[in-house]
Design a protein around this motif. Structure first.
Motif, mmCIF file in Angstrom:
data_model
loop_
_atom_site.group_PDB
_atom_site.id
_atom_site.type_symbol
_atom_site.label_atom_id
_atom_site.label_comp_id
_atom_site.label_asym_id
_atom_site.label_seq_id
_atom_site.Cartn_x
_atom_site.Cartn_y
_atom_site.Cartn_z
ATOM 1 N N ASP A 33 0.870 -1.177 0.000
ATOM 2 C CA ASP A 33 0.000 0.000 0.000
ATOM 3 C C ASP A 33 0.909 1.230 0.000
ATOM 4 O O ASP A 33 1.330 1.708 1.055
ATOM 5 N N VAL A 34 1.207 1.725 -1.173
ATOM 6 C CA VAL A 34 2.197 2.789 -1.317
ATOM 7 C C VAL A 34 1.800 4.038 -0.546
ATOM 8 O O VAL A 34 2.603 4.610 0.202
ATOM 9 N N MET A 35 0.557 4.478 -0.699
ATOM 10 C CA MET A 35 0.129 5.718 -0.075
ATOM 11 C C MET A 35 0.196 5.627 1.446
ATOM 12 O O MET A 35 0.697 6.543 2.111
ATOM 13 N N ALA A 36 -0.315 4.527 2.015
ATOM 14 C CA ALA A 36 -0.303 4.382 3.472
ATOM 15 C C ALA A 36 1.121 4.333 4.006
ATOM 16 O O ALA A 36 1.428 4.911 5.056
ATOM 17 N N THR A 37 2.001 3.653 3.280
ATOM 18 C CA THR A 37 3.393 3.539 3.735
ATOM 19 C C THR A 37 4.110 4.873 3.632
ATOM 20 O O THR A 37 4.876 5.249 4.526
ATOM 21 N N VAL A 38 3.871 5.601 2.559
ATOM 22 C CA VAL A 38 4.467 6.930 2.417
ATOM 23 C C VAL A 38 4.006 7.834 3.548
ATOM 24 O O VAL A 38 4.817 8.550 4.167
ATOM 25 N N GLN A 39 2.713 7.825 3.839
ATOM 26 C CA GLN A 39 2.176 8.682 4.898
ATOM 27 C C GLN A 39 2.808 8.351 6.247
ATOM 28 O O GLN A 39 3.171 9.250 7.009
ATOM 29 N N GLN A 40 2.965 7.051 6.532
ATOM 30 C CA GLN A 40 3.560 6.698 7.820
ATOM 31 C C GLN A 40 5.048 7.022 7.853
ATOM 32 O O GLN A 40 5.565 7.457 8.891
ATOM 33 N N CYS A 41 5.738 6.860 6.748
ATOM 34 C CA CYS A 41 7.148 7.244 6.696
ATOM 35 C C CYS A 41 7.305 8.738 6.978
ATOM 36 O O CYS A 41 8.226 9.154 7.693
ATOM 37 N N VAL A 42 6.431 9.539 6.407
ATOM 38 C CA VAL A 42 6.483 10.984 6.633
ATOM 39 C C VAL A 42 6.240 11.294 8.104
ATOM 40 O O VAL A 42 6.945 12.119 8.711
ATOM 41 N N GLN A 43 5.251 10.634 8.719
ATOM 42 C CA GLN A 43 4.971 10.845 10.146
ATOM 43 C C GLN A 43 6.187 10.501 10.996
ATOM 44 O O GLN A 43 6.554 11.245 11.905
ATOM 45 N N LEU A 44 6.802 9.371 10.699
ATOM 46 C CA LEU A 44 7.960 8.932 11.478
ATOM 47 C C LEU A 44 9.145 9.875 11.270
ATOM 48 O O LEU A 44 9.855 10.213 12.226
ATOM 49 N N ALA A 45 9.354 10.302 10.035
ATOM 50 C CA ALA A 45 10.459 11.222 9.754
ATOM 51 C C ALA A 45 10.241 12.563 10.435
ATOM 52 O O ALA A 45 11.175 13.149 11.000
ATOM 53 N N GLN A 71 8.074 8.817 -4.231
ATOM 54 C CA GLN A 71 7.103 9.743 -3.644
ATOM 55 C C GLN A 71 7.708 10.492 -2.464
ATOM 56 O O GLN A 71 7.448 11.692 -2.287
ATOM 57 N N LEU A 72 8.504 9.822 -1.659
ATOM 58 C CA LEU A 72 9.162 10.502 -0.538
ATOM 59 C C LEU A 72 10.137 11.556 -1.049
ATOM 60 O O LEU A 72 10.190 12.678 -0.522
ATOM 61 N N ASP A 73 10.897 11.219 -2.074
ATOM 62 C CA ASP A 73 11.841 12.183 -2.642
ATOM 63 C C ASP A 73 11.109 13.400 -3.215
ATOM 64 O O ASP A 73 11.585 14.539 -3.089
ATOM 65 N N ASN A 74 9.955 13.156 -3.811
ATOM 66 C CA ASN A 74 9.207 14.253 -4.433
ATOM 67 C C ASN A 74 8.703 15.274 -3.417
ATOM 68 O O ASN A 74 8.459 16.429 -3.764
ATOM 69 N N ILE A 75 8.520 14.846 -2.176
ATOM 70 C CA ILE A 75 8.086 15.785 -1.133
ATOM 71 C C ILE A 75 9.253 16.140 -0.199
ATOM 72 O O ILE A 75 9.051 16.625 0.904
ATOM 73 N N ASN A 76 10.468 15.847 -0.681
ATOM 74 C CA ASN A 76 11.695 16.200 0.044
ATOM 75 C C ASN A 76 11.800 15.507 1.404
ATOM 76 O O ASN A 76 12.382 16.051 2.340
ATOM 77 N N CYS A 77 11.246 14.317 1.504
ATOM 78 C CA CYS A 77 11.431 13.488 2.706
ATOM 79 C C CYS A 77 12.521 12.477 2.350
ATOM 80 O O CYS A 77 12.256 11.438 1.752
ATOM 81 N N LEU A 78 13.737 12.795 2.718
ATOM 82 C CA LEU A 78 14.906 12.061 2.235
ATOM 83 C C LEU A 78 15.380 10.980 3.190
ATOM 84 O O LEU A 78 16.503 10.486 3.062
ATOM 85 N N VAL A 79 14.562 10.599 4.145
ATOM 86 C CA VAL A 79 14.955 9.587 5.124
ATOM 87 C C VAL A 79 15.312 8.275 4.416
ATOM 88 O O VAL A 79 14.571 7.801 3.557
ATOM 89 N N PRO A 80 16.465 7.681 4.730
ATOM 90 C CA PRO A 80 16.840 6.408 4.108
ATOM 91 C C PRO A 80 15.887 5.285 4.508
ATOM 92 O O PRO A 80 15.418 5.225 5.655
ATOM 93 N N LEU A 81 15.612 4.393 3.568
ATOM 94 C CA LEU A 81 14.732 3.257 3.803
ATOM 95 C C LEU A 81 15.552 1.977 3.928
ATOM 96 O O LEU A 81 16.499 1.742 3.167
#
Length: 402
Positions: A33-45, A71-81
């Motif tokens: 689930d790309v969107m849900a995972t991106v959203q949670q990554c952003v929250q954690l970052a 998607q993370l890069d596009n919103i400048n959330c550069l946290v390594p995965l």
């Protein structure tokens, strides 16, 4: 003194050596689930997680990883995965090279790869992919999935000794041996020494302390700390803190994760907050301004100071993602919210900014101190709001970037 370990690069994040101890976390979304995972990554970052681990267990999850990264890069959330692999990681990374490239680190568990010759082949395949893509690897041994062949061999050897050790000691040694032998195998396959991180996770506090004390003596690899299956709520927080605080105080550990079971509906970011508070309490790092508040007693029948302390703390934490760049150094700020005259003025003077609220029977006024000097006395029904503004203006004056 911090034990010097080999420095490892995880994207732009450095672990080990003389680098600050790194906070990491893990998502609990379906990675497919790309969107849900991106959203949670952003929250954690935004909460302060400097590395984020995601589960990669299916073809759909592996296919989603590069999309998540983009998607993370596009919103400048550069946290390594970090990709978390068990059982089939060799297949997923081989079949999905874009996934292998998008991740900055692979986490593999020697006990969940296979047995015998099959295990060696799968492990080698994983390491070869890491070498090809210049990625770091965490070799993460867990006592719940310890290599049973290794454990049986070491127990058998122990039983033939003149003075056999306790079974628990053998298990501890088996965890360490599994990690070190796997690291040696990885280096023989061409993985650089400075691309390896080790962990030996257990769910018992004393077990974890003993294993990491021994592990740190036997290698100079960067070490990931965490109490596995720590639990829920206060139990998980207290257990994790008890174990990690001792090890960190001894200079052991380069990156940490707090494995909390979230309360229903609770934000996953809680584990990041706890990790930060452990490091900040030990004065190893600073992440957000510290709020000192008294516990309350019979002199504080009003809960005003409790509400104010909570509001200020939430306000500071929510503002930190923006303030890190806007107000450099603000994480070192100390704020005191006190409930009565006994310790209120003294604690407020020692803090950078503090307020001493009136206790039961005291005059309904609240002196405010900035840098040890009383600057104003608040009164009336808007004390909390006025103090909130005072804190905001103090930060703007003292920490604004030039």
């Amino acid at each position: 003194m911090r034990k010097q370990t080999t420095q490892v690069s995880i994207g732009h994040v450095l672990i080990g050596g003389d680098q600050p101890i790194v906070v990491q976390s893990m998502t609990n979304t379906d990675t497919a689930d790309v969107m849900a995972t991106v959203q949670q990554c952003v929250q954690l970052a935004q909460a302060g997680s400097e590395l984020i681990r995601i589960t990669v267990d299916t073809d759909a999850a592996a296919q989603a990883v590069p999309k998540i990264r983009t998607q993370l890069d596009n919103i400048n959330c550069l946290v390594p995965l970090i990709g978390d692999f068990h059982f089939n990681g060799h297949k997923l990374l081989s079949n999905h090279p874009e996934c292998a490239q998008a991740l900055e680190k692979y986490r593999i568990n020697p006990g969940n790869i296979g047995r015998g010759h099959s295990r060696d082949n799968k492990f080698s395949q994983l390491i070869d992919i890491a070498v090809k893509n210049n990625k770091a690897v965490r070799i993460g041994v867990n006592w719940g999935s310890l290599d049973q062949e290794l454990m049986a061999r070491m127990m058998d050897e122990n039983n033939h000794q003149d003075s056999p050790r306790e079974a628990t000691e053998v298990m501890h040694d088996a965890l360490i041996t599994s990690a070190l032998e796997s690291a040696q195998m990885a280096e023989k396959r061409g993985l650089a020494h400075n691309k390896i991180i080790l962990s030996c996770k257990m769910s018992g506090v004393q077990d974890l302390i003993k294993v990491y004390q021994d592990l740190s003596k036997r290698c100079d690899y960067a070490l990931h700390l965490g109490l596995t299956e720590a639990g829920m709520g206060s139990k998980g927080i207290v257990a994790s803190t008890s174990a990690l605080a001792i090890l960190l105080q001894e200079g052991i550990g380069d990156t940490i994760r707090i494995s909390l079971t979230p309360e229903p509906g609770e934000s996953r970011s809680k584990e990041v907050q706890v990790a930060q508070e452990i490091l900040q309490s030990l004065e190893l790092r600073a992440f957000t301004p510290t709020v000192i508040a008294c516990p309350g007693c019979g002199r504080t029948s009003s809960d005003t100071f409790q509400h104010l302390a909570k509001d200020i703390q939430q306000y500071l934490r929510q503002a930190m993602p923006q303030w890190r760049d806007q107000y450099p150094g603000v994480e070192s700020l100390n704020i005191a919210v006190m409930g009565c005259v006994v310790n209120g003025p003294g604690e407020s003077k020692q803090a950078d900014i503090g307020i001493s609220l009136p206790g039961t029977g005291e005059t309904p006024v609240a002196p405010v101190y900035e840098d040890g000097v009383k600057t104003v006395t608040l009164k009336g029904d808007n004390i909390a709001q006025e103090f909130h503004e005072i804190v905001k203006h103090y930060i703007e004056r003292h920490y604004r970037s030039s």
